[in-house]
Design an enzyme around this catalytic site. Structure first.
Site, PDB file in Angstrom:
ATOM      1  N   SER A   1       0.879  -1.155   0.025  1.00 13.32           N
ATOM      2  CA  SER A   1       0.094   0.110  -0.119  1.00 13.32           C
ATOM      3  C   SER A   1       0.800   1.170  -0.083  1.00 13.32           C
ATOM      4  O   SER A   1       1.850   1.280   0.484  1.00 13.32           O
ATOM      5  CB  SER A   1      -1.023   0.017   1.252  1.00 13.32           C
ATOM      6  OG  SER A   1       0.148   0.030   2.505  1.00 13.32           O
TER       7      SER A   1
ATOM      8  N   LYS B   1      -7.151  -3.075   2.440  1.00 11.47           N
ATOM      9  CA  LYS B   1      -7.460  -2.882   3.778  1.00 11.47           C
ATOM     10  C   LYS B   1      -8.020  -1.439   3.986  1.00 11.47           C
ATOM     11  O   LYS B   1      -8.200  -0.683   3.099  1.00 11.47           O
ATOM     12  CB  LYS B   1      -5.928  -2.996   4.532  1.00 11.47           C
ATOM     13  CG  LYS B   1      -5.600  -4.222   4.676  1.00 11.47           C
ATOM     14  CD  LYS B   1      -4.226  -4.691   5.311  1.00 11.47           C
ATOM     15  CE  LYS B   1      -3.660  -5.960   5.242  1.00 11.47           C
ATOM     16  NZ  LYS B   1      -2.289  -6.043   5.996  1.00 11.47           N
TER      17      LYS B   1
ATOM     18  N   GLN C   1       1.537   4.272   1.942  1.00 12.60           N
ATOM     19  CA  GLN C   1       1.509   4.278   3.268  1.00 12.60           C
ATOM     20  C   GLN C   1       2.673   5.371   3.946  1.00 12.60           C
ATOM     21  O   GLN C   1       3.554   5.352   3.260  1.00 12.60           O
ATOM     22  CB  GLN C   1       1.886   2.602   3.963  1.00 12.60           C
ATOM     23  CG  GLN C   1       3.209   2.124   3.640  1.00 12.60           C
ATOM     24  CD  GLN C   1       3.156   0.938   4.314  1.00 12.60           C
ATOM     25  OE1 GLN C   1       3.923   0.391   5.256  1.00 12.60           O
ATOM     26  NE2 GLN C   1       2.417  -0.137   3.508  1.00 12.60           N
TER      27      GLN C   1
END
Length: 418
Positions: A100, A302, A102
């Site tokens: 991801s 997520k 992030q």
């Protein structure tokens, strides 16, 4: 010295089966059951430490490593400063597809997020981390120089349409009217503010518009790019690859904003708190403060905490090369990687066949893993065989000798001294 049983994590982005360095280490060490459906199982991470999501145990007794720790075997300084625990988590990562977009929070933000959203942010600690490549390793790290992002807005007008004319125009005007300078903080602040506005507009863009422009971008790139433009690591190739892995995801556009880095074995990068990144592919050693806090915004199924990510970033920007970290050569065989934090330092030792290296006692706890080769570990008056995948906990103050056998021996040691 105490041989460790370690935990592994099977995340969707991990390499499958024997293509994974994590699986390779597991198979070689034979200390953890291997999935019967090995070749279709993603082996993503191998964890060494005391984190409750994947705690290590002592092979000889099954005792949890955390229960075994004492003031004597970690040092009084580490014991008192870190509450009787290891301050770091040591990992091996095997990445088959992009992680991801992030960043990791600093201590103040981590404590706040944990208090507000304990089910998402499960501890109050920060998570600065360092990655050392084991194989050719790709990542997006930090924002590109603003001039590159300006050029990408022109070269890829689909991005400008997603963020909107007013935001893209204001960004271009700011970049054209200013230059990075240490002498005038207000100029740098205005450049960072323009970058924040651009990133915020992308991350909070209308989903339907974003998907429409992304589909147009990918089609145009596929239809018009020459073979040379689609070489691995080019922007065009990255856009197509990431879109294939995560179709219609806003994170694909981040390839136009973040630096692409290709690392070779031994190269390293340090990721401070509040800096954006996404690992793309490859195998690496990773060491971090003992936390599992991640704030995500794209390329993941997520939970995405876009608002927090946009507000937490520092919006520093610079070249891809500036993101890399240099090690300090301690001997012909060992390099030390010492990031600007207190929780950990990492040693990389590569011994040719038949060679030996004696290392001074470390004034704190250490965790060792063998990533290639075989040999012998001499520590505390006893010997232990070394082979790929073996991991050990070394008590504070333990002098060690590493002896390579019939092939080159590669060892990584994470430790903390106070």
């Amino acid at each position: 010295m105490h041989r460790l049983e370690y935990a592994t994590q099977s995340y969707d982005w991990g390499k499958l089966g024997r293509a994974s360095k994590v699986a390779e280490l597991l198979i070689s060490s034979s200390n953890t059951p291997i999935a019967s459906d090995l070749e279709s199982t993603p082996y993503a991470e191998l964890w060494m430490g005391t984190h409750p999501n994947g705690p290590s145990t002592l092979c000889a007794s099954g005792t949890p490593l955390k229960s075994f720790l004492s003031e004597r075997n970690v040092s009084s300084g580490v014991w008192s400063k870190y509450g009787g625990d290891l301050p770091f988590l040591f990992k091996v990562l095997s990445i088959g597809k992009a992680l991801s977009i992030q960043a990791h929070p600093d201590k103040i933000l981590a404590a706040s997020l944990h208090q507000q959203y304990p089910k998402v942010y499960k501890d109050p600690n920060h998570k600065p981390e360092m990655a050392l490549a084991l194989t050719p390793f790709e990542a997006l790290i930090g924002f590109r120089p603003l001039e590159e992002i300006r050029d990408n807005l022109e070269r890829y007008p689909e991005l400008a349409r997603v963020v909107g004319d007013s935001v893209s125009t204001a960004f271009v005007q700011t970049v054209n009217a200013t230059a990075p300078t240490a002498a005038d903080p207000s100029v740098n602040n205005s450049r960072k503010a323009a970058l924040k506005s651009l990133f915020k507009a992308l991350m909070e863009s209308d989903e339907a518009l974003m998907k429409l422009q992304l589909r147009a971008l990918i089609k145009r790139v596929k239809d018009t790019s020459t073979p040379s433009a689609l070489q691995v690591g080019s922007i065009e190739e990255l856009l197509i690859r990431v879109d294939t892995q995560y179709p219609d995801d806003v994170g694909t556009f981040c390839a136009l904003l973040l630096n692409y880095i290709k690392m070779e074995p031994g190269d390293s990068v340090f990721l401070a708190a509040n800096e954006p990144h996404a690992y793309i592919s490859g195998d690496c050693i990773e060491c971090m403060a003992a936390s599992d806090n991640v704030v995500r915004s794209g390329l993941t199924p997520k939970f995405k905490d876009v608002k927090t990510l946009v507000e937490m970033l520092t919006y520093k920007h610079g070249s891809a090369k500036s993101q890399l970290m240099s090690g300090e050569k301690l001997s012909p065989y060992t390099v030390k990687y010492d990031p600007p934090i207190e929780e950990f330092t990492v040693l990389r030792t590569v011994l040719p066949a038949g060679q030996k290296e004696s290392q001074k006692p470390i004034a704190g706890p250490a965790v060792v893993i063998v990533t290639d080769g075989e040999g012998t570990l001499k520590a505390g008056g006893s010997d232990s065989p070394l082979q790929k995948g073996f991991a050990f906990f070394l008590e504070a103050g333990t002098p060690v000798d590493f002896v390579a056998g019939g092939s080159a021996l590669t060892i990584f040691t994470a430790f903390c001294e106070v």
